[in-house]
Enzyme design. Structure first.
Site, short mmCIF file in Angstrom:
data_model
loop_
_atom_site.label_atom_id
_atom_site.label_comp_id
_atom_site.label_asym_id
_atom_site.label_seq_id
_atom_site.Cartn_x
_atom_site.Cartn_y
_atom_site.Cartn_z
N HIS A 144 0.92 -1.00 0.16
CA HIS A 144 -0.11 0.02 0.03
C HIS A 144 0.91 1.21 -0.10
O HIS A 144 1.92 1.02 0.57
CB HIS A 144 -0.83 -0.19 1.26
CG HIS A 144 -1.74 1.11 1.37
ND1 HIS A 144 -1.49 2.33 1.85
CD2 HIS A 144 -3.27 0.95 1.31
CE1 HIS A 144 -2.76 2.98 1.85
NE2 HIS A 144 -3.53 2.03 1.42
N ASP A 147 2.95 -4.65 8.14
CA ASP A 147 1.67 -3.75 7.67
C ASP A 147 0.49 -4.71 7.92
O ASP A 147 0.27 -5.54 7.02
CB ASP A 147 1.85 -3.23 6.40
CG ASP A 147 0.31 -2.36 6.04
OD1 ASP A 147 -0.50 -2.75 6.80
OD2 ASP A 147 0.46 -1.79 5.07
N GLN A 179 -4.68 -5.24 6.75
CA GLN A 179 -5.55 -6.31 6.43
C GLN A 179 -5.78 -7.68 7.01
O GLN A 179 -6.69 -8.35 6.65
CB GLN A 179 -5.62 -6.22 4.82
CG GLN A 179 -5.65 -5.08 3.91
CD GLN A 179 -6.90 -4.30 3.92
OE1 GLN A 179 -7.97 -5.02 4.33
NE2 GLN A 179 -7.22 -3.03 3.68
N LYS A 209 -10.87 -0.56 10.48
CA LYS A 209 -10.88 -1.65 9.63
C LYS A 209 -11.22 -2.76 10.50
O LYS A 209 -11.48 -3.85 9.93
CB LYS A 209 -9.76 -2.12 8.86
CG LYS A 209 -9.38 -0.98 7.78
CD LYS A 209 -8.00 -1.05 7.00
CE LYS A 209 -7.37 -0.07 6.28
NZ LYS A 209 -8.02 0.55 5.04
N CYS A 247 -4.88 2.44 -3.59
CA CYS A 247 -3.68 2.85 -3.05
C CYS A 247 -2.40 2.33 -3.27
O CYS A 247 -1.67 2.01 -2.34
CB CYS A 247 -3.90 3.38 -1.56
SG CYS A 247 -5.00 4.76 -1.08
#
Ligand code: PLP
Lengths: 409, 163
Positions: free
Chosen positions: A126, A203, A206, A229, A367
């Site tokens: 991202h 990261d 997600q 999220k 993104c």
């Protein structure tokens, strides 16, 4: 308890927004990778905080300040357990994943990465995990090295390993790709980086919403995620950092709370995590995040993981059977994300036409422009799932795609 | 009629399928590139201006149906017009798409282009419709490339690229 057709209605009833009508049709919310929705339990917790508990934290001896401080710190402990971190001081509240990565770039990168050093990233990052490192590389004269991927959207592990040399100083990697859904073998890749003495940031924006995360088992040095999220509020997220690393890092922002003492000549910084939390934090949002974690734990992250996989498999089966539709991102290990392209139709037209049936998907580059370039598409349409979605909603998506194809035929 | 149906009328779908004036003009004396970084729409315009008049105009590029149909219909609408009249249409189209000009009640020269009036109710699509017109403005004013982000953003804050 596993999620199934007999209890999904009860789960959905927790989310007031799922009762909304859009364009006169029941909302079908399939944009969860961008941001998930909030259950009444979290909304209620936020309201209770504002009505009965609010004050500034860490600052005063009165009742409300002590209560707010206690609840804020309790939320930190919830995040600690959520990630299975060893200590709560290894959890730093940030505005979200983006700020967490920027914190590591400033606090670690600017202190320990220099001219000619190499930072390894993947081709599916991202922008939040590209741009900060690019800024650092420009400032320091460091170099970005990119792990390539195959046509399924899987990282090429041999090429990853070949990137490492004595100049390699950092690995920044997404756990799950937001554009492709690929679940990367981050534990194995982290172990490899550590054999070269290279610290690793994952990261988890997600990954954290759908699968159990154990930072001790992954053995990563940093792990970042966003509250919004995973059914929490916007404006809050967290960074896990290994205590020894956080201690030797530079502060991120300067201000109140991050200091022990200040004179005009010299400031002594506070201990972690306060050293990285300058100024009044989003207290309400942090407490809301704690409530969201409680809510997810009530359902069970492992149950969420299993059910969302079932939804993804069902959607993949149905959409891949449609002529003229190509799924982008077909890795063996995937989570929650179905990116696709309809032959001859731009994704934005797809998004607008589906919206007419109340179906919310994301269209654009997500993104992740380098991913779009890698797959030679300007943009994709992306449906992303949460544990409150249903197979009936996926059927509506399939019907919507057919309607788009008919209009454009 | 819903906003969506009003926008995706057969005329627009037809221009999307069979764009008019598609390609480049050898020897054109005005060029501009228009780019919408958020959705990847990209329009390359070549224009031949003689004696202050748009003699020929053609476009290339990729984009959504709204963007392509808008470019296709624009080329038909401005061909043969003097530069100042085309600029008036740029202003009028921009006004219509952002909702400051009501083509039914206020005087204008938009004619068939009124079909795009529906975008004003779909903020995320306004940029798609306007991009060709911005690009025309840039070509006529000898700016090599423009982007519908930043200062020329017709409707700030409606970008659809962030998440
Ligand atoms: C993989 C990934 N990383 C980082 C981010 C940035 O998260 P935030 O905007 O919440 O900071 C996102 C959000 O879309 C993401 O999907």
């Amino acid at each position: 308890m596993s999620i199934n057709s007999s209890n999904i209605g009860k789960i959905r009833a927790d989310f007031p927004i799922l009762g909304l009508q859009v364009s006169g049709k029941p909302l079908v919310y399939l944009d969860n990778a961008a941001s998930s929705q909030m259950p009444q339990q979290v909304i209620d917790r936020i309201v209770r905080y504002q009505k009965e508990e609010h004050s500034n934290i860490h600052r005063a001896v009165h009742y409300l300040s002590e209560l707010a401080t206690k609840e804020f710190e309790a939320a930190r402990v919830k995040v600690q357990h959520f990630l299975n971190a060893k200590e709560s001081r290894e959890i730093i509240f940030t505005r979200g994943t983006t700020e967490a990565i920027n914190l590591v770039m400033h606090g670690y990168g600017r202190a320990f990465i220099g001219k000619g050093d190499e930072i390894v990233l993947s081709a599916m990052e991202h922008h939040a995990n590209i741009v900060p490192w690019q800024m650092l590389a420009q400032e320091k004269g460091a170099v970005l090295r990119v792990i390539p991927m195959n046509d399924a959207g899987e990282l090429l592990i041999e090429e990853f390993e070949a990137l490492f040399n004595e100049k390699t100083k950092f690995l920044a990697l997404s756990h799950v790709s937001n554009a492709l859904g690929t679940v990367n073998p981050v534990k194995q890749m982290t172990a490899f980086a550590h054999r070269h003495g290279v610290p690793v940031l994952l990261d988890g924006a997600q990954a954290a919403p759908h699968q159990p995360i154990d930072v001790q088992d992954l053995d990563c040095d940093f792990y970042a995620f966003s509250g919004h999220k995973l059914c929490g509020p916007t404006g809050i997220g967290a960074l896990y950092g290994r205590a020894q690393l956080l201690e030797k890092m530079q502060p991120f922002q300067g201000g109140g709370d991050m200091i022990l003492s200040v004179t005009f000549e010299k400031t002594t910084y506070n201990v972690i995590p306060s050293k990285f939390e300058a100024g009044t934090p989003p207290i309400m949002a942090a407490i809301g995040l704690g409530a969201a974690i409680d809510y997810l734990n009530g359902i069970g992250i492992a149950n969420i993981d299993a059910y969302v996989k079932e939804l993804l498999n069902y959607a993949t089966e149905r959409v891949s059977a449609m002529p003229g539709v190509r799924i982008i991102g077909t890795a063996k290990h995937k989570a929650a994300v179905l990116s696709f392209e309809i032959n001859g139709v731009h994704p934005h037209d797809v998004g607008t036409i589906l919206n007419e049936d109340g179906i919310a998907i994301r269209t654009g580059h997500h993104c992740a422009q380098p991913v779009m370039q890698r797959f030679h598409v300007p943009a994709t349409a992306r449906a992303s799932f949460a544990f409150y979605n249903t197979k009936e909603e996926i059927d509506k998506l399939v019907k919507g795609i057919k309607k788009v194809q008919e209009m454009f035929s | 009629m819903s906003d969506m149906k009003q926008l995706y009328q057969e005329v627009i779908l037809d221009h999307n399928r069979k764009p008019r004036n598609f390609g480049t003009i050898p020897g054109a004396n005005r060029h501009a590139d228009g780019h919408n970084p958020l959705c990847g729409d990209h329009i390359k315009l070549s224009v031949n201006v003689q004696d202050n008049k748009i003699e020929t105009i053609a476009f290339e590029g990729e984009g959504c149906a709204i963007c392509k149909a808008s470019a296709s219909m624009m080329t038909g609408a401005v061909k043969g017009k003097v530069v100042q009249d085309a600029e008036i249409m740029v202003e009028e189209f921009r006004g219509m798409a952002t909702g400051t000009l009501d083509p039914e009640t206020q005087a204008n020269h938009l004619g068939k282009l009124k079909i795009f009036a529906g975008v004003k109710d779909l903020p995320s699509r306004v940029k798609c419709a306007i991009l060709p017109w911005h690009t025309l403005h840039a070509a006529l004013n000898a700016e090599a490339s423009i982007s519908t982000e930043g200062e020329v953003d017709p409707v700030p804050g409606t970008g659809i690229g962030e998440e």
